[in-house]
Design a protein around this motif. Structure first.
Motif, mmCIF file in Angstrom:
data_model
loop_
_atom_site.group_PDB
_atom_site.id
_atom_site.type_symbol
_atom_site.label_atom_id
_atom_site.label_comp_id
_atom_site.label_asym_id
_atom_site.label_seq_id
_atom_site.Cartn_x
_atom_site.Cartn_y
_atom_site.Cartn_z
ATOM 1 N N ALA A 1 0.842 -1.196 0.000
ATOM 2 C CA ALA A 1 0.000 0.000 0.000
ATOM 3 C C ALA A 1 0.877 1.246 0.000
ATOM 4 O O ALA A 1 2.022 1.224 0.462
ATOM 5 N N GLY A 2 0.345 2.341 -0.520
ATOM 6 C CA GLY A 2 1.049 3.620 -0.475
ATOM 7 C C GLY A 2 2.194 3.755 -1.452
ATOM 8 O O GLY A 2 3.022 4.660 -1.323
ATOM 9 N N VAL A 3 2.257 2.883 -2.456
ATOM 10 C CA VAL A 3 3.276 3.019 -3.498
ATOM 11 C C VAL A 3 2.857 4.140 -4.449
ATOM 12 O O VAL A 3 1.718 4.161 -4.926
ATOM 13 N N THR A 4 3.749 5.063 -4.698
ATOM 14 C CA THR A 4 3.464 6.132 -5.659
ATOM 15 C C THR A 4 3.692 5.616 -7.067
ATOM 16 O O THR A 4 4.783 5.143 -7.393
ATOM 17 N N VAL A 5 2.659 5.696 -7.887
ATOM 18 C CA VAL A 5 2.729 5.238 -9.274
ATOM 19 C C VAL A 5 2.591 6.461 -10.175
ATOM 20 O O VAL A 5 1.611 7.202 -10.081
ATOM 21 N N THR A 6 3.576 6.663 -11.029
ATOM 22 C CA THR A 6 3.594 7.849 -11.885
ATOM 23 C C THR A 6 3.685 7.443 -13.347
ATOM 24 O O THR A 6 4.534 6.629 -13.720
ATOM 25 N N ARG B 1 8.297 13.856 -18.576
ATOM 26 C CA ARG B 1 7.406 14.645 -17.722
ATOM 27 C C ARG B 1 6.354 13.765 -17.052
ATOM 28 O O ARG B 1 5.860 12.805 -17.654
ATOM 29 N N ASP B 2 6.033 14.089 -15.812
ATOM 30 C CA ASP B 2 5.015 13.360 -15.070
ATOM 31 C C ASP B 2 3.634 13.795 -15.560
ATOM 32 O O ASP B 2 3.284 14.974 -15.477
ATOM 33 N N ILE B 3 2.852 12.827 -16.071
ATOM 34 C CA ILE B 3 1.537 13.125 -16.632
ATOM 35 C C ILE B 3 0.434 12.884 -15.614
ATOM 36 O O ILE B 3 -0.508 13.663 -15.499
ATOM 37 N N ALA B 4 0.544 11.800 -14.873
ATOM 38 C CA ALA B 4 -0.469 11.470 -13.863
ATOM 39 C C ALA B 4 0.205 10.667 -12.765
ATOM 40 O O ALA B 4 1.182 9.968 -12.991
#
Length: 207
Positions: free
Chosen positions: A44-49, A55-58
């Protein structure tokens, strides 16, 4: 054709049209998946980019079951970056996203435990026009209190303009100098506790 048959055909046509409309409203462009640890445990709490052209889109986080869903506006190829404190970061490269579909990345997106308390630096290099810069040389310097600089290491950007460094945790001021085919750029970054630090560096033509 009798009135009864016409009414029946009209009802069928309306039902088909309604189902098409409902389907178009419920489908969305994006990606989903499940992130686990090395023993198969849900993370849980893994940042998925979702990243495109450096560039970071979402971005979003996994829930208690390790599941994530990211919505995207456009189709195309994306890199998906997975980050969580205490774990080594992971990247899934060149994922093709189709407009109007949610791509399933699977349920075995595994992050390994980070064996050391490290500062992880993730960066990207791009031009002032917003294009990612590949094969750029990135030098990392430690800046002393009197302003002097000591070179700590070098890296090259990949084809999406991204680079990374690792160093032991602790307070430090770092300076990053980029050069690529007559273009230069520079940016400083303050680090302290273990974790992931991000920066983006824009390059311009040298005078």
């Amino acid at each position: 054709m009798s009135l009864g048959i016409r009414q029946l055909l009209s009802a069928v046509a309306i039902a088909i049209l309604s189902s098409v409309l409902v389907f178009s409203q419920t489908t969305q462009t994006g990606a989903k998946g499940k992130v686990t640890g090395p023993r198969g445990e849900s993370l849980a709490g893994v940042t998925v980019t979702a990243r495109r052209d450096g560039r970071d889109i979402a971005s979003g986080k996994t829930d208690k079951k390790g599941i994530f869903v990211l919505k995207l506006k456009d189709g195309g190829k994306y890199n998906f970056v997975f980050e969580k404190a205490g774990y080594s970061g992971g990247v899934k490269y060149d994922v093709e996203i189709v407009l109007g579909e949610t791509r399933d990345l699977g349920d075995r997106l595994i992050l390994e435990v980070d064996n050391g308390a490290l500062v992880l630096i993730r960066g990207s290099v791009f031009t002032t026009e917003g294009r990612s810069v590949s094969n750029a040389e990135v030098d990392m310097y430690l800046v002393s209190p009197d302003g002097g600089q000591k070179k700590l290491g070098s890296a090259s950007t990949n084809y999406t303009g991204e680079f990374s460094f690792r160093r032991p945790s602790g307070e430090a001021k770092l300076n990053f100098v980029v050069s690529s085919e007559g273009r230069v750029g520079e940016k400083s970054l303050d680090v302290s506790s273990p974790g992931i630090y991000r920066l983006a560096i824009s390059v311009v033509k040298s005078k």
